[in-house]
Scaffold this motif. Structure first.
Motif, PDB file in Angstrom:
ATOM      1  N   ARG A  68      39.287  42.419  40.827  1.00 53.66           N
ATOM      2  CA  ARG A  68      40.106  43.013  39.767  1.00 53.66           C
ATOM      3  C   ARG A  68      40.971  41.886  39.211  1.00 53.66           C
ATOM      4  NH1 ARG A  68      42.774  47.475  42.151  1.00 53.66           N
ATOM      5  NH2 ARG A  68      40.854  48.603  41.804  1.00 53.66           N
ATOM      6  N   THR A  70      43.465  40.265  35.674  1.00 55.67           N
ATOM      7  CA  THR A  70      44.186  40.453  34.425  1.00 55.67           C
ATOM      8  C   THR A  70      43.516  39.550  33.405  1.00 55.67           C
ATOM      9  OG1 THR A  70      46.245  40.805  35.643  1.00 55.67           O
ATOM     10  CG2 THR A  70      46.433  40.257  33.292  1.00 55.67           C
ATOM     11  N   ASP A 101      36.704  44.716  37.844  1.00 53.39           N
ATOM     12  CA  ASP A 101      36.296  44.106  36.576  1.00 53.39           C
ATOM     13  C   ASP A 101      35.081  43.196  36.714  1.00 53.39           C
ATOM     14  OD1 ASP A 101      38.613  45.181  35.166  1.00 53.39           O
ATOM     15  OD2 ASP A 101      39.759  43.757  36.372  1.00 53.39           O
ATOM     16  N   SER A 127      44.700  34.893  37.657  1.00 47.14           N
ATOM     17  CA  SER A 127      44.388  36.184  37.059  1.00 47.14           C
ATOM     18  C   SER A 127      43.898  37.227  38.056  1.00 47.14           C
ATOM     19  CB  SER A 127      43.318  36.007  35.982  1.00 47.14           C
ATOM     20  OG  SER A 127      43.758  35.111  34.990  1.00 47.14           O
ATOM     21  N   ILE A 129      43.923  39.959  40.713  1.00 51.92           N
ATOM     22  CA  ILE A 129      44.875  40.939  41.246  1.00 51.92           C
ATOM     23  C   ILE A 129      44.476  41.355  42.657  1.00 51.92           C
ATOM     24  CG2 ILE A 129      45.822  43.264  40.935  1.00 51.92           C
ATOM     25  CD1 ILE A 129      45.268  42.885  37.911  1.00 51.92           C
TER      26      ILE A 129
END
Length: 160
Positions: A68, A70, A101, A127, A129
């Protein structure tokens, strides 16, 4: 005709232009030329061999890692995906839908080696998470190929 050639090569990348020509009722030169064009256009990006590593005695573990992230403003997921796929351990990176993601596939020699990669390299990226690691314990079917055909044949004798 291109799609038919691609479907045949996807099932068996060792097929020769002559074999494909016979199946499609075309000339070998035409098929060879079409394959060459598709390689130059990067429609055909390479040829894979499926190996049942369990039968080789080699120490190899494959892991699927859900990541996951950002996304980077203006570049979406591409920038972080590029950072991840540049690690030599990483075999594949996919943008996926759902709770995570990115899906990262990597190979290592041991569970510890893969875990170390995730904790020291992957999870420390700006980035990222969170991650979830899944180890592949046994391969039953890959790209349409069933592994351990002996057991498959035994089931066919017993099952109606």
């Amino acid at each position: 005709m291109r799609e038919q050639i691609l479907e045949l090569l996807e099932r068996n990348s060792r097929m020769t232009p002559a074999e494909i020509a016979v199946l499609l009722g075309s000339g070998e030169e035409v098929i060879a030329s079409e394959i060459k064009k598709m390689e130059e256009e990067n429609v055909i990006c390479g040829y894979n061999t499926l190996i049942d590593w369990d039968k080789t005695g080699a120490d190899k573990i494959t892991a699927l890692i859900e990541v996951r992230v950002t996304p980077t403003r203006g570049q979406g997921f591409d920038k972080i995906a590029e950072r991840i796929y540049n690690y030599p351990e990483v075999q594949s990176v996919y943008l996926i839908s759902g709770g995570y993601d990115l899906l990262v596939i990597l190979e290592g020699k041991t569970l510890k080696e893969v875990s170390h990669f995730v904790s020291s390299k992957l999870s420390t990226l700006d980035s990222v998470i969170s991650t979830a690691t899944h180890f592949i314990l046994r391969k039953y079917k890959d790209d349409g190929i069933i592994f351990d055909k002996k057991k498959k044949d035994e089931r066919m004798l017993v099952e109606p």
